[in-house]
Design a protein around this motif. Sequence first.
Motif, PDB file in Angstrom:
ATOM      1  N   PRO A  84     -40.835  -9.134  24.386  1.00 35.83           N
ATOM      2  CA  PRO A  84     -40.287  -8.141  24.793  1.00 35.83           C
ATOM      3  C   PRO A  84     -38.999  -8.507  26.060  1.00 35.83           C
ATOM      4  O   PRO A  84     -37.628  -7.556  26.613  1.00 35.83           O
ATOM      5  CB  PRO A  84     -40.912  -6.464  24.908  1.00 35.83           C
ATOM      6  N   ALA A  85     -39.508  -9.327  26.601  1.00 34.43           N
ATOM      7  CA  ALA A  85     -39.229  -9.215  28.165  1.00 34.43           C
ATOM      8  C   ALA A  85     -37.111 -10.909  28.121  1.00 34.43           C
ATOM      9  O   ALA A  85     -36.802 -11.134  28.791  1.00 34.43           O
ATOM     10  CB  ALA A  85     -39.516 -10.298  29.037  1.00 34.43           C
ATOM     11  N   ASN A  86     -37.615 -11.123  26.583  1.00 39.48           N
ATOM     12  CA  ASN A  86     -36.635 -11.948  26.095  1.00 39.48           C
ATOM     13  C   ASN A  86     -35.529 -10.982  25.617  1.00 39.48           C
ATOM     14  O   ASN A  86     -34.935 -11.560  24.323  1.00 39.48           O
ATOM     15  CB  ASN A  86     -36.562 -13.058  25.399  1.00 39.48           C
ATOM     16  N   LEU A  87     -34.210 -10.520  26.672  1.00 42.75           N
ATOM     17  CA  LEU A  87     -33.815  -9.762  26.732  1.00 42.75           C
ATOM     18  C   LEU A  87     -32.209  -9.818  25.882  1.00 42.75           C
ATOM     19  O   LEU A  87     -31.617  -9.911  25.107  1.00 42.75           O
ATOM     20  CB  LEU A  87     -32.550  -9.353  27.188  1.00 42.75           C
ATOM     21  N   GLY A  88     -32.174 -11.798  26.066  1.00 43.10           N
ATOM     22  CA  GLY A  88     -30.853 -12.299  25.326  1.00 43.10           C
ATOM     23  C   GLY A  88     -31.362 -12.845  24.077  1.00 43.10           C
ATOM     24  O   GLY A  88     -30.463 -12.346  23.992  1.00 43.10           O
ATOM     25  N   SER A  89     -32.235 -13.091  23.799  1.00 44.99           N
ATOM     26  CA  SER A  89     -32.743 -13.637  22.693  1.00 44.99           C
ATOM     27  C   SER A  89     -32.477 -12.342  21.588  1.00 44.99           C
ATOM     28  O   SER A  89     -31.697 -12.205  20.485  1.00 44.99           O
ATOM     29  CB  SER A  89     -34.358 -14.394  22.250  1.00 44.99           C
ATOM     30  N   ARG A  90     -33.158 -11.324  21.977  1.00 46.79           N
ATOM     31  CA  ARG A  90     -33.101  -9.980  21.236  1.00 46.79           C
ATOM     32  C   ARG A  90     -31.577  -9.203  21.044  1.00 46.79           C
ATOM     33  O   ARG A  90     -31.434  -8.592  19.499  1.00 46.79           O
ATOM     34  CB  ARG A  90     -33.701  -8.986  22.146  1.00 46.79           C
ATOM     35  N   ARG A  91     -30.396  -9.773  22.128  1.00 48.29           N
ATOM     36  CA  ARG A  91     -28.961  -8.975  21.412  1.00 48.29           C
ATOM     37  C   ARG A  91     -28.906 -10.210  20.300  1.00 48.29           C
ATOM     38  O   ARG A  91     -28.338  -9.250  19.384  1.00 48.29           O
ATOM     39  CB  ARG A  91     -28.989  -8.601  22.627  1.00 48.29           C
ATOM     40  N   GLU A  94     -30.031  -8.593  17.005  1.00 45.21           N
ATOM     41  CA  GLU A  94     -29.588  -7.773  16.803  1.00 45.21           C
ATOM     42  C   GLU A  94     -28.130  -7.865  16.184  1.00 45.21           C
ATOM     43  O   GLU A  94     -27.954  -7.389  14.854  1.00 45.21           O
ATOM     44  CB  GLU A  94     -30.032  -6.765  17.875  1.00 45.21           C
TER      45      GLU A  94
END
Length: 123
Positions: A84-91, A94
């Motif tokens: 969850p903390a890996n916001l760049g990868s999550r973006r 998506e």
Amino acid sequence: MDRASDGDVPRAWPVLVRAATNSTGRLIGNCGIFVGRTGTTEPEIGYMIRRDCQGNGYAFEAASAVTSEFGRVRPGRLWASVRPANLGSRRVLEKIGMTLDHCEEDHKGTLLFLSRTFSTVSA
């Protein structure tokens, strides 16, 4: 290509992108499809970009190319797992059309599982 023991499911998919800068040729990362946490029948996409090269769109560019090729040659579901903390990868995930499927807990905490289904092989 190495084959898994449960039939003709490949252990390693023949899709790997080596990302290099134009000016230096220095390796900045990689992206590929492999047998991941979801098992042998539905592969996982993964990528790594050098920390000093992150934030320049390289992960998105590589992941886009790999998912496009996967969708072109194989119908089915493609997975990704991310903290969850890996916001760049999550973006990045998506942006390439992956959506949250479920969450699991392991020894490091929460792990998000995202997926994208390719229903037909495009020409």
